[in-house]
Design an enzyme around this catalytic site. Structure first.
Site, PDB file in Angstrom:
ATOM      1  N   ASP A 297       0.862  -1.182   0.000  1.00  0.00           N
ATOM      2  CA  ASP A 297       0.000   0.000   0.000  1.00  0.00           C
ATOM      3  C   ASP A 297       0.896   1.229   0.000  1.00  0.00           C
ATOM      4  O   ASP A 297       1.992   1.213   0.587  1.00  0.00           O
ATOM      5  CB  ASP A 297      -0.861   0.038   1.263  1.00  0.00           C
ATOM      6  CG  ASP A 297      -1.987  -0.980   1.258  1.00  0.00           C
ATOM      7  OD1 ASP A 297      -1.983  -1.890   0.405  1.00  0.00           O
ATOM      8  OD2 ASP A 297      -2.874  -0.872   2.132  1.00  0.00           O
TER       9      ASP A 297
ATOM     10  N   HIS B 276       4.555  -7.563  -0.453  1.00  0.00           N
ATOM     11  CA  HIS B 276       4.242  -8.831  -1.098  1.00  0.00           C
ATOM     12  C   HIS B 276       4.959  -8.972  -2.440  1.00  0.00           C
ATOM     13  O   HIS B 276       5.403  -7.983  -3.025  1.00  0.00           O
ATOM     14  CB  HIS B 276       2.726  -8.929  -1.308  1.00  0.00           C
ATOM     15  CG  HIS B 276       1.936  -8.803  -0.038  1.00  0.00           C
ATOM     16  ND1 HIS B 276       1.334  -9.873   0.574  1.00  0.00           N
ATOM     17  CD2 HIS B 276       1.677  -7.727   0.764  1.00  0.00           C
ATOM     18  CE1 HIS B 276       0.724  -9.474   1.678  1.00  0.00           C
ATOM     19  NE2 HIS B 276       0.920  -8.165   1.820  1.00  0.00           N
TER      20      HIS B 276
ATOM     21  N   SER C 208       7.813   2.766   5.309  1.00  0.00           N
ATOM     22  CA  SER C 208       8.651   3.764   4.666  1.00  0.00           C
ATOM     23  C   SER C 208       8.368   3.799   3.181  1.00  0.00           C
ATOM     24  O   SER C 208       7.290   4.212   2.763  1.00  0.00           O
ATOM     25  CB  SER C 208      10.127   3.481   4.945  1.00  0.00           C
ATOM     26  OG  SER C 208      10.925   4.494   4.400  1.00  0.00           O
TER      27      SER C 208
END
Length: 289
Positions: free
Chosen positions: A98, A154, A255
């Protein structure tokens, strides 16, 4: 509000933000944050999470569990199954995390954009001329994970991880005010280069970059924690086969991840600067579309 004053006010706000988050003892604050966030005392835990949610616009509705042992446990939360659907198109490389796309495009030889007027090179980022050469004229996307977001990342495609190179470094903030002021910031901060290859041998590189308060990385393919106190070796061999969308690891807080792909790939049409993207959504396109 007078529109003519907006640029000046924004400059002042950004300058203040930069000073408060960078002109401080970054390493010491990062160590403190790592220690404090893992305190499991209920009053400390509950107050910390409540303050974080108040100021960070944190959404825990997708979390797999509803009770956390510490602020750190909440930061690295897993999501419910199915919360991040993975684009199944075999010709699509998906976002590993994300975040917000803060830079993207075609690599100009070996040069990438950090922020307007500031650039860095592949070799400066990766510390390996031969590896950097594999991505000359390729494409890239820099995805910034804000403090309130989901912090696990991922596999962008079915791939094999062959090795990880860890770079100790600084912990400059990676928000827009810092990116506009600190030359070659990503090359100066603590980071790791995760070398992967798709089934046909096409290289794809993920570079997680640490920041102030965010300076440790856990990967499933390595039985160790990469952090400022780690002394080596810095090139770590591994052999892990991952399916598209499978979890690779997590930041201890969050980050930035830079995704590098060779010249045979292109950005997905929806991948533009400013886009809010989720793990599993289309980021780049493989040949054959």
């Amino acid at each position: 509000m007078n529109d003519a004053n907006l640029p000046a006010r924004r400059r002042l706000r950004d300058a203040l933000n930069f000073a408060l988050t960078n002109r401080v003892p970054r390493a010491a604050l990062t160590r403190f944050a790592g220690w404090f966030s893992q305190i499991e005392q209920p009053m400390v835990r509950d107050a910390s999470i409540a303050l974080w949610r108040m100021f960070g616009d944190v959404d825990l509705s997708e979390a797999k569990k509803t009770r956390f042992t510490s602020l750190h446990d909440c930061f690295i939360r897993e999501l419910r199954d199915g919360a991040r659907p993975v684009d199944a198109d075999p010709h699509t490389l998906v976002s590993p995390c994300d975040g917000i796309v803060v830079a993207c495009g075609r690599i100009d030889g070996d040069t990438l954009l950090q922020a307007k007027g500031l650039h860095y090179t592949l070799e400066e980022l990766l510390g390996d001329a031969a590896l950097a050469a594999r991505f000359h004229d390729g494409c890239y996307a820099t995805v910034r994970i804000t403090a309130s977001m989901y912090h696990r990342f991922h596999a962008p495609h079915d791939c094999r991880v062959s090795h990880v190179t860890y770079f100790p470094g600084d912990t400059w903030n990676v928000n827009p005010p810092a990116l506009a002021r600190v030359d070659k910031l990503y090359c100066r901060n603590e980071r790791a280069a995760i070398t992967t290859a798709l089934a046909d041998g096409t290289p794809v590189l993920l570079v997680p970059v640490a920041a102030i308060l965010v300076a440790s990385l856990r990967l499933h393919c390595l039985d160790l924690l990469l952090h400022a106190g780690y002394r080596g070796p810095h090139r770590l061999a591994c052999d892990a086969t991952l399916h598209k969308g499978e979890e690779m690891g997590w930041f201890q807080h969050g980050s930035t991840i830079i995704v590098l792909a060779p010249s045979t790939m292109a950005l997905h049409p929806l991948t533009v600067i400013g886009r809010r993207i989720r793990a599993g959504e289309a980021l780049m396109q493989l040949p054959g579309r």
